[in-house]
Design an enzyme around this catalytic site. Structure first.
Site, PDB file in Angstrom:
ATOM      1  N   ARG A  23      23.504   9.164 -10.882  1.00 16.89           N
ATOM      2  CA  ARG A  23      23.948   8.714  -9.558  1.00 16.89           C
ATOM      3  C   ARG A  23      25.110   7.733  -9.620  1.00 16.89           C
ATOM      4  O   ARG A  23      25.998   7.754  -8.766  1.00 16.89           O
ATOM      5  CB  ARG A  23      22.782   8.075  -8.810  1.00 16.89           C
ATOM      6  N   ARG A  28      18.860   4.188 -12.246  1.00 17.13           N
ATOM      7  CA  ARG A  28      17.642   5.012 -12.216  1.00 17.13           C
ATOM      8  C   ARG A  28      17.992   6.472 -12.033  1.00 17.13           C
ATOM      9  O   ARG A  28      18.850   6.812 -11.211  1.00 17.13           O
ATOM     10  CB  ARG A  28      16.754   4.565 -11.056  1.00 17.13           C
ATOM     11  N   LEU A  30      19.562   9.048   4.077  1.00 14.46           N
ATOM     12  CA  LEU A  30      19.672   9.795   2.812  1.00 14.46           C
ATOM     13  C   LEU A  30      19.605  11.306   3.002  1.00 14.46           C
ATOM     14  O   LEU A  30      18.761  11.812   3.733  1.00 14.46           O
ATOM     15  CB  LEU A  30      18.517   9.387   1.891  1.00 14.46           C
ATOM     16  N   PHE A  46      17.524  17.968 -11.147  1.00 17.35           N
ATOM     17  CA  PHE A  46      17.876  16.675 -10.560  1.00 17.35           C
ATOM     18  C   PHE A  46      18.926  16.017 -11.447  1.00 17.35           C
ATOM     19  O   PHE A  46      19.119  16.407 -12.608  1.00 17.35           O
ATOM     20  CB  PHE A  46      16.617  15.795 -10.447  1.00 17.35           C
ATOM     21  N   HIS A  62      23.317   5.625  -3.757  1.00 17.72           N
ATOM     22  CA  HIS A  62      23.026   7.057  -3.827  1.00 17.72           C
ATOM     23  C   HIS A  62      24.256   7.819  -3.343  1.00 17.72           C
ATOM     24  O   HIS A  62      24.863   7.428  -2.333  1.00 17.72           O
ATOM     25  CB  HIS A  62      21.814   7.369  -2.940  1.00 17.72           C
ATOM     26  N   GLU A  86      18.896  14.198  -3.179  1.00 10.97           N
ATOM     27  CA  GLU A  86      19.548  14.784  -4.345  1.00 10.97           C
ATOM     28  C   GLU A  86      19.036  16.209  -4.592  1.00 10.97           C
ATOM     29  O   GLU A  86      19.680  17.015  -5.267  1.00 10.97           O
ATOM     30  CB  GLU A  86      19.221  13.903  -5.559  1.00 10.97           C
ATOM     31  N   ALA A  94       0.825  -1.209   0.000  1.00 10.47           N
ATOM     32  CA  ALA A  94       0.000   0.000   0.000  1.00 10.47           C
ATOM     33  C   ALA A  94       0.858   1.258   0.000  1.00 10.47           C
ATOM     34  O   ALA A  94       0.500   2.275   0.578  1.00 10.47           O
ATOM     35  CB  ALA A  94      -0.944  -0.021   1.198  1.00 10.47           C
ATOM     36  N   HIS A 143      20.637   2.319  -2.016  1.00 16.18           N
ATOM     37  CA  HIS A 143      19.424   3.140  -2.027  1.00 16.18           C
ATOM     38  C   HIS A 143      18.238   2.498  -2.748  1.00 16.18           C
ATOM     39  O   HIS A 143      17.099   2.628  -2.324  1.00 16.18           O
ATOM     40  CB  HIS A 143      19.763   4.475  -2.692  1.00 16.18           C
ATOM     41  N   GLN A 203      21.382   0.407  -6.970  1.00 17.39           N
ATOM     42  CA  GLN A 203      21.838   1.808  -6.956  1.00 17.39           C
ATOM     43  C   GLN A 203      22.436   2.226  -5.619  1.00 17.39           C
ATOM     44  O   GLN A 203      21.819   2.016  -4.567  1.00 17.39           O
ATOM     45  CB  GLN A 203      20.658   2.726  -7.274  1.00 17.39           C
ATOM     46  N   ASP A 209      10.196  -8.805   0.024  1.00 17.65           N
ATOM     47  CA  ASP A 209       9.181  -9.866   0.145  1.00 17.65           C
ATOM     48  C   ASP A 209       8.533 -10.192  -1.209  1.00 17.65           C
ATOM     49  O   ASP A 209       8.388 -11.366  -1.569  1.00 17.65           O
ATOM     50  CB  ASP A 209       8.063  -9.458   1.119  1.00 17.65           C
TER      51      ASP A 209
HETATM   52  C1  LIG Z   1      14.914   7.976   1.696  1.00 12.27           C
HETATM   53  C2  LIG Z   1      14.360   7.800   0.297  1.00 12.27           C
HETATM   54  C3  LIG Z   1      14.059   8.898  -0.469  1.00 12.27           C
HETATM   55  C4  LIG Z   1      13.569   8.748  -1.767  1.00 12.27           C
HETATM   56  N1  LIG Z   1      13.253   9.857  -2.506  1.00 12.27           N
HETATM   57  C5  LIG Z   1      12.740   9.698  -3.744  1.00 12.27           C
HETATM   58  C6  LIG Z   1      12.366  10.829  -4.529  1.00 12.27           C
HETATM   59  O1  LIG Z   1      12.465  11.974  -4.086  1.00 12.27           O
HETATM   60  N2  LIG Z   1      11.887  10.617  -5.771  1.00 12.27           N
HETATM   61  C7  LIG Z   1      11.746   9.369  -6.304  1.00 12.27           C
HETATM   62  O2  LIG Z   1      11.302   9.236  -7.430  1.00 12.27           O
HETATM   63  N3  LIG Z   1      12.067   8.281  -5.569  1.00 12.27           N
HETATM   64  C8  LIG Z   1      12.545   8.404  -4.316  1.00 12.27           C
HETATM   65  N4  LIG Z   1      12.874   7.302  -3.579  1.00 12.27           N
HETATM   66  C9  LIG Z   1      12.511   5.968  -4.088  1.00 12.27           C
HETATM   67  C10 LIG Z   1      10.997   5.744  -3.911  1.00 12.27           C
HETATM   68  O3  LIG Z   1      10.575   6.375  -2.729  1.00 12.27           O
HETATM   69  C11 LIG Z   1      10.626   4.272  -3.825  1.00 12.27           C
HETATM   70  O4  LIG Z   1      11.241   3.551  -4.848  1.00 12.27           O
HETATM   71  C12 LIG Z   1       9.109   4.119  -3.969  1.00 12.27           C
HETATM   72  O5  LIG Z   1       8.437   4.974  -3.072  1.00 12.27           O
HETATM   73  C13 LIG Z   1       8.681   2.687  -3.751  1.00 12.27           C
HETATM   74  O6  LIG Z   1       7.275   2.664  -3.733  1.00 12.27           O
HETATM   75  P1  LIG Z   1       6.487   1.294  -3.784  1.00 12.27           P
HETATM   76  O7  LIG Z   1       5.038   1.644  -3.788  1.00 12.27           O
HETATM   77  O8  LIG Z   1       7.008   0.452  -4.876  1.00 12.27           O
HETATM   78  O9  LIG Z   1       6.883   0.555  -2.416  1.00 12.27           O
HETATM   79  P2  LIG Z   1       6.772   1.010  -0.892  1.00 12.27           P
HETATM   80  O10 LIG Z   1       6.348   2.403  -0.706  1.00 12.27           O
HETATM   81  O11 LIG Z   1       8.034   0.560  -0.256  1.00 12.27           O
HETATM   82  O12 LIG Z   1       5.578   0.117  -0.361  1.00 12.27           O
HETATM   83  C14 LIG Z   1       5.682  -1.270  -0.187  1.00 12.27           C
HETATM   84  C15 LIG Z   1       4.404  -1.774   0.408  1.00 12.27           C
HETATM   85  O13 LIG Z   1       4.411  -3.195   0.423  1.00 12.27           O
HETATM   86  C16 LIG Z   1       4.006  -3.653   1.683  1.00 12.27           C
HETATM   87  N5  LIG Z   1       4.594  -4.970   1.900  1.00 12.27           N
HETATM   88  C17 LIG Z   1       5.871  -5.365   1.694  1.00 12.27           C
HETATM   89  N6  LIG Z   1       6.006  -6.658   1.992  1.00 12.27           N
HETATM   90  C18 LIG Z   1       4.793  -7.096   2.386  1.00 12.27           C
HETATM   91  C19 LIG Z   1       4.296  -8.344   2.835  1.00 12.27           C
HETATM   92  N7  LIG Z   1       5.068  -9.437   2.963  1.00 12.27           N
HETATM   93  N8  LIG Z   1       2.986  -8.427   3.166  1.00 12.27           N
HETATM   94  C20 LIG Z   1       2.183  -7.352   3.087  1.00 12.27           C
HETATM   95  N9  LIG Z   1       2.604  -6.148   2.672  1.00 12.27           N
HETATM   96  C21 LIG Z   1       3.894  -6.033   2.328  1.00 12.27           C
HETATM   97  C22 LIG Z   1       4.499  -2.587   2.645  1.00 12.27           C
HETATM   98  O14 LIG Z   1       3.803  -2.640   3.868  1.00 12.27           O
HETATM   99  C23 LIG Z   1       4.177  -1.335   1.843  1.00 12.27           C
HETATM  100  O15 LIG Z   1       2.816  -1.009   2.004  1.00 12.27           O
HETATM  101  C24 LIG Z   1      13.385   7.451  -2.295  1.00 12.27           C
HETATM  102  C25 LIG Z   1      13.681   6.331  -1.509  1.00 12.27           C
HETATM  103  C26 LIG Z   1      14.177   6.494  -0.226  1.00 12.27           C
HETATM  104  C27 LIG Z   1      14.519   5.275   0.564  1.00 12.27           C
END
Ligand SMILES: Cc1cc2nc3c(=O)[nH]c(=O)nc-3n(C[C@H](O)[C@H](O)[C@H](O)COP(=O)(O)OP(=O)(O)OC[C@H]3O[C@@H](n4cnc5c(N)ncnc54)[C@H](O)[C@@H]3O)c2cc1C
Length: 564
Positions: free
Chosen positions: A275, A377, A241, A113, A231, A244, A11, A342, A229, A210
């Protein structure tokens, strides 16, 4: 047993965007998360999201920058989809209520960026992910009639039917320990990345690979896994972090002699090269004795060159991070940083609609590999990836659901197996190693041998050690013997997911005998398009991981030398 048209596991931004898209098409949706949705790791995203919104910009330019950033390993058809759909997607989020920063004229402001040929990153100070995640969560509330939230439910495995189609999942209610089988016409994995495979990492404790491992275990291929990657700006001790966005606002990188050393490796883009390029340049400074701080293990990030007022307005979160985690006021003195793990460019192989080769199974966001990031990326392209391919997966899954009956689900045997597995972990004797010890060793191992620079000998050591850690994981013991909020037992399951991811990363890095994007092999320092302009796919076969290749899709941009 709950049964839905679309079951979304995760989510964060990808999962919530998929849920919104499927719900808008009238599908019945379940969205499951092991933590409360707005604590998903997307909440940490800081610097912003890319889109060719400016009147002077063009999505083709964004696409070309992305292809070049990927070191030509990204699939150009998928990149075209992402970049051409970006402006409308970002504007839609803005209309939903995301308070993007505005300039003096009242227009959406854009910041520079890395790897981008012009300013195209929309942002909400340095809390962009948080702003977007909360707005999407609020939007989903409007669809409460057809969206069921399973908050704090932990998925243990995916279900497939006799024809190998995905038809649901098994999950544990974290609050009570109750196990349940969930039926679904389609499952969308949106479980995020695998940063915890490394130590330190910018990723939170919940980012444990997972989804990548669950898909791998039911036969889905993983692609580009070697592309991890680093960072360029992470705090030395903790790996936290520093966005950037700081360099986007004009901050400099300095070595011990006070030199802006990026001049030699990226004379045009300087600190705003991609990066992989900046991280390598920093690591060379550190390795060659020009680092700063204890042991010369860091580099100075000098934010004092940005007007203080602007820093306090547009980078306020890193002002707090600098003060709280390094004791540094970044508006008055440089802060010591270094490259840190990262993001994972690889993941579950999908097409541009989020479909994996397993019928009924989709993946979107960091868990997936479309592949829009290829070897590297660009900053601010991940939030975009989550929204575009989250939406597309949700739409496609809802369409597919409309034309089919609910599959017959016999999840009982898998439910029993997973329940017994958990009971067995809880009952393990307190002998051998604890989960946390194995996890620490894994993280440090990966950070030593599968990092900015790699070579055959180091990678073989990593592979051998990961094999041992895999065996130890099967016996690792935990303290908590209870059922209510037993995070200990979930940690043991997550460790199993992490070693699977680590093995695939190392295997891919051993296989790719060239240097491209984030993979720099000191024993194969050149990019070799003739032999390696292809994706490495890893599939779990009867005898363990199998390596195969798939072609890179090239539409308009032929590979060329990459210079910044
Ligand atoms: C500090 C930081 C700063 C960043 N800044 C940027 C930025 O400025 N711009 C940019 O483009 N990207 C940025 N990124 C990268 C980007 O934030 C992430 O790649 C992206 O938000 C991932 O989103 P997602 O929806 O794929 O996963 P997530 O947001 O990680 O969500 C994963 C979901 O899966 C659920 N989940 C996982 N395993 C299970 C399980 N076994 N059972 C049930 N639920 C599970 C979790 O509870 C969560 O709800 C940043 C990353 C970090 C770490």
């Amino acid at each position: 047993m709950p049964a839905h048209d679309v079951l979304i596991i995760g989510a964060g931004l990808a999962g919530q965007r998929a849920a919104l898209a499927a719900a808008r098409q009238g599908a019945s949706v379940a969205i499951m998360s092991k933590v409360h949705p707005v604590r998903s790791h997307s909440v940490a995203a800081a610097g912003g999201i890319n889109a060719a919104i400016s009147v002077d910009d063009d999505w083709h330019s964004h696409a070309y920058d992305t292809v070049k950033g990927s070191d030509f390993l990204g699939d150009q058809d998928a990149i075209e989809v992402m970049c051409s759909e970006a402006p409308a997607e970002v504007m839609e989020l803005e209309h939903m209520g995301v308070t993007f920063h505005r300039n003096d004229k009242g227009e959406m402001d854009l910041r520079a960026f890395g790897g981008a040929s012009m300013k195209r990153t929309a942002y909400v100070a340095d809390i962009t992910g948080q702003a977007m995640l909360h707005v999407l969560y609020e939007q989903l509330m409007k669809h409460h009639e057809n969206v069921d939230f399973f908050e704090e439910w932990f998925t243990t495995s995916l279900l497939t039917d006799d024809s190998g189609h995905c038809c649901g999942a098994i999950a544990r209610d974290v609050r009570s320990g109750r196990m349940e089988a969930f039926g679904a016409k389609n499952v969308i994995l949106a479980c995020g990345g695998a940063g915890q495979v490394y130590k330190p990492t910018t990723n939170g404790l919940i980012v444990t690979g997972d989804g990548i491992a669950m898909a791998y275990r039911v036969g889905a291929p993983l692609m580009d896994m070697e592309m991890v990657q680093y960072h360029p700006t992470c705090l030395v001790e903790t790996g936290i972090l520093i966005t950037e966005g700081a360099r986007g606002e004009g901050a400099h990188l300095l070595n011990a002699a006070g030199e802006r050393f990026m001049e030699s490796s990226a004379p045009n883009k300087m600190e705003l090269a991609s990066r992989d390029v900046v991280s390598r340049a920093e690591q060379i400074e550190i390795n060659e004795g020009r680092g700063v701080g204890p042991g010369g293990a860091g580099i100075f990030l000098d934010v004092t060159v940005v007007p203080r007022r602007r820093t306090l307005e547009a980078l306020r979160e890193i002002v707090n991070l600098g003060r709280d985690f390094a004791g540094v006021d970044i508006t008055r003195e440089p802060i010591t940083i270094r490259p840190g793990q990262h993001y994972i460019m690889g993941g579950v192989k999908t097409d541009a609609r989020g479909r994996t080769p397993i019928e009924g199974l989709y993946a979107a966001g960091e868990v997936a590999c479309v592949s829009v990031h290829g070897g590297n990326r660009l900053g601010a392209n991940s939030l975009l990836d989550t929204l575009i391919f989250g939406r597309r997966s949700g739409e496609h899954a809802a369409d597919r659901a409309a034309g089919m009956a609910m599959p017959e689900l016999n999840g009982n045997s898998r439910l029993r197996e997973d329940s017994e597995r958990i009971e067995a972990i809880i009952a393990r004797p307190r002998e051998g190693r604890r989960v946390s010890e194995i996890k620490n060793e894994l993280g440090e191992l990966m950070n030593q041998y599968a990092a900015v620079f790699r070579d055959e000998a180091g990678l073989q050591t990593a592979l051998e050690t990961v094999g041992r850690l895999k065996e130890e994981t099967e016996k690792a013991w935990i303290d908590d013997r209870g059922t209510v909020f037993n995070q200990d037992v979930l940690g043991a399951i997550e460790l199993g997911y992490m070693v699977d991811c680590a093995e695939a990363i190392v295997l891919g890095a051993i296989e790719r005998k060239e240097s491209r994007g984030a993979q720099f092999r000191t024993d194969y320092p050149e990019r070799n398009d003739e032999q390696w302009l292809k994706h490495i796919d890893i599939t779990l076969g009867e005898d363990g991981p199998q390596v195969s290749y798939s072609p890179v899709t090239i539409t308009q941009w032929q590979p060329e030398e990459r210079k910044y």
